[in-house]
Design an enzyme around this catalytic site. Structure first.
Site, PDB file in Angstrom:
ATOM      1  N   VAL A  28     -11.115   3.121   2.696  1.00 26.97           N
ATOM      2  CA  VAL A  28     -10.663   3.969   1.592  1.00 26.97           C
ATOM      3  C   VAL A  28      -9.779   3.186   0.624  1.00 26.97           C
ATOM      4  CG1 VAL A  28     -10.804   6.094   2.940  1.00 26.97           C
ATOM      5  CG2 VAL A  28      -8.669   4.789   2.938  1.00 26.97           C
ATOM      6  N   ASP A  46      -4.543   1.630  11.030  1.00 22.73           N
ATOM      7  CA  ASP A  46      -5.976   1.388  11.267  1.00 22.73           C
ATOM      8  C   ASP A  46      -6.124   0.837  12.694  1.00 22.73           C
ATOM      9  OD1 ASP A  46      -8.699   1.115  10.473  1.00 22.73           O
ATOM     10  OD2 ASP A  46      -8.361  -0.934   9.840  1.00 22.73           O
ATOM     11  N   GLU A  88       4.311   3.914   5.992  1.00 26.24           N
ATOM     12  CA  GLU A  88       3.061   3.133   5.937  1.00 26.24           C
ATOM     13  C   GLU A  88       2.007   3.879   5.132  1.00 26.24           C
ATOM     14  OE1 GLU A  88       1.402   0.576   6.241  1.00 26.24           O
ATOM     15  OE2 GLU A  88       1.732  -0.567   8.070  1.00 26.24           O
ATOM     16  N   ASP A  89       1.059   3.135   4.587  1.00 24.68           N
ATOM     17  CA  ASP A  89      -0.063   3.786   3.906  1.00 24.68           C
ATOM     18  C   ASP A  89      -1.110   4.263   4.900  1.00 24.68           C
ATOM     19  OD1 ASP A  89      -0.824   1.175   4.595  1.00 24.68           O
ATOM     20  OD2 ASP A  89      -1.752   0.719   2.673  1.00 24.68           O
ATOM     21  N   GLY A 135       0.779  -1.241   0.000  1.00 26.71           N
ATOM     22  CA  GLY A 135       0.000   0.000   0.000  1.00 26.71           C
ATOM     23  C   GLY A 135       0.806   1.284   0.000  1.00 26.71           C
ATOM     24  N   ARG A 139      -5.388   0.417  -6.774  1.00 24.39           N
ATOM     25  CA  ARG A 139      -4.151   1.032  -6.257  1.00 24.39           C
ATOM     26  C   ARG A 139      -3.702   2.198  -7.135  1.00 24.39           C
ATOM     27  NH1 ARG A 139      -2.130  -2.323  -2.157  1.00 24.39           N
ATOM     28  NH2 ARG A 139      -2.448  -4.554  -2.432  1.00 24.39           N
TER      29      ARG A 139
HETATM   30  P1  IMP Z   1      -3.967  -2.345  10.808  1.00 20.21           P
HETATM   31  O1  IMP Z   1      -3.071  -3.498  11.134  1.00 20.21           O
HETATM   32  O2  IMP Z   1      -5.416  -2.633  11.158  1.00 20.21           O
HETATM   33  O3  IMP Z   1      -3.503  -1.031  11.388  1.00 20.21           O
HETATM   34  O4  IMP Z   1      -4.013  -2.207   9.250  1.00 20.21           O
HETATM   35  C1  IMP Z   1      -2.954  -1.806   8.515  1.00 20.21           C
HETATM   36  C2  IMP Z   1      -3.083  -2.234   7.063  1.00 20.21           C
HETATM   37  O5  IMP Z   1      -4.429  -2.565   6.689  1.00 20.21           O
HETATM   38  C3  IMP Z   1      -2.708  -1.088   6.183  1.00 20.21           C
HETATM   39  O6  IMP Z   1      -1.318  -1.076   5.948  1.00 20.21           O
HETATM   40  C4  IMP Z   1      -3.523  -1.342   4.928  1.00 20.21           C
HETATM   41  O7  IMP Z   1      -2.818  -2.169   4.050  1.00 20.21           O
HETATM   42  C5  IMP Z   1      -4.758  -2.056   5.408  1.00 20.21           C
HETATM   43  N1  IMP Z   1      -5.904  -1.132   5.544  1.00 20.21           N
HETATM   44  C6  IMP Z   1      -6.431  -0.633   6.690  1.00 20.21           C
HETATM   45  N2  IMP Z   1      -7.463   0.198   6.448  1.00 20.21           N
HETATM   46  C7  IMP Z   1      -7.576   0.247   5.108  1.00 20.21           C
HETATM   47  C8  IMP Z   1      -8.464   0.975   4.209  1.00 20.21           C
HETATM   48  O8  IMP Z   1      -9.366   1.755   4.592  1.00 20.21           O
HETATM   49  N3  IMP Z   1      -8.263   0.756   2.879  1.00 20.21           N
HETATM   50  C9  IMP Z   1      -7.298  -0.072   2.396  1.00 20.21           C
HETATM   51  N4  IMP Z   1      -6.456  -0.751   3.188  1.00 20.21           N
HETATM   52  C10 IMP Z   1      -6.593  -0.593   4.520  1.00 20.21           C
END
Ligand code: IMP
Length: 186
Positions: free
Chosen positions: A155, A105, A101-102, A46, A167
């Site tokens: 998103v 979350d 990071e992208d 991402g 992407r």
């Molecule tokens: P986390 O481990 O829940 O913080 O998620 C991190 C990863 O989940 C990010 O690096 C993204 O690749 C993916 N992700 C989380 N939210 C979104 C979103 O709204 N759209 C697309 N990818 C997401």
């Protein structure tokens, strides 16, 4: 039919992204210097577009490296289970590291990366994320450079996918609900 028909609305425009990255780069340009070049670690897939635009705005010497972490597959929420699909090519021992990071979350992915990196004894670790969804946080994680705080919406675009697609969309957008209806979100 064009994939752009799947998009309900633009959340962050190309111009907003461009301006914000310039500001983040200025902040980094104050911190890092050629005396101790950092390694920017792009978290695939991402963050590839964010890294590409960010790296071109940095005035200090630096290296880039890549790490791929498993994510959600076709779903839109995190299971909390994280594993390394591609590891760094270089050693980060004694080095300054910037994780790129992208989106942060739930925080599970970043928490895992930070714990994993700590065992490799870097001199410092900072985190740059284009997007932050603080309302979804399940684990507290430090974030040093944030592009945009966004509400609790799924998103896509500017590197972020839904089911490996979108992407290449040049802005951050929200999909129409019917696009992810019927997809397992667990
Ligand atoms: P986390 O481990 O829940 O913080 O998620 C991190 C990863 O989940 C990010 O690096 C993204 O690749 C993916 N992700 C989380 N939210 C979104 C979103 O709204 N759209 C697309 N990818 C997401």
């Amino acid at each position: 039919m064009s994939m752009f028909n799947d998009i309900e609305r633009v959340l962050v425009s190309e111009e907003e992204i461009r301006q914000r990255i310039a500001t983040l780069a200025e902040q980094m340009n104050q911190i890092y210097s050629d005396d101790d070049p950092p390694i920017l670690v792009c978290i695939l897939k991402g963050a590839f577009m964010f890294l590409a635009d960010l790296t071109r705005q940095l005035s200090f010497r630096h290296e880039v490296d890549f790490m791929e972490i498993s994510s959600y597959g076709m779903g839109t929420t995190s299971s909390g289970v994280v594993r390394i699909l591609l590891d760094l090519a270089s050693s980060i021992e004694g080095r300054q590291v910037v994780i790129v990071e992208d989106i942060v979350d739930t925080g599970h992915t970043l928490s895992y990366i930070l714990r994993n990196f700590a065992t490799r004894k870097p001199a410092s670790v900072r985190v740059a994320t284009l997007l932050n969804k603080p309302s979804r946080r399940e684990i507290d994680v430090p974030v040093d450079f944030v592009g945009f705080e966004i509400p609790n919406e799924f998103v896509m675009g500017y590197g972020l996918d839904f089911g490996e697609q979108y992407r290449n969309v040049p802005y951050i957008g929200v999909l129409k609900p019917e696009i992810y209806q019927g997809v397992d979100q667990s």
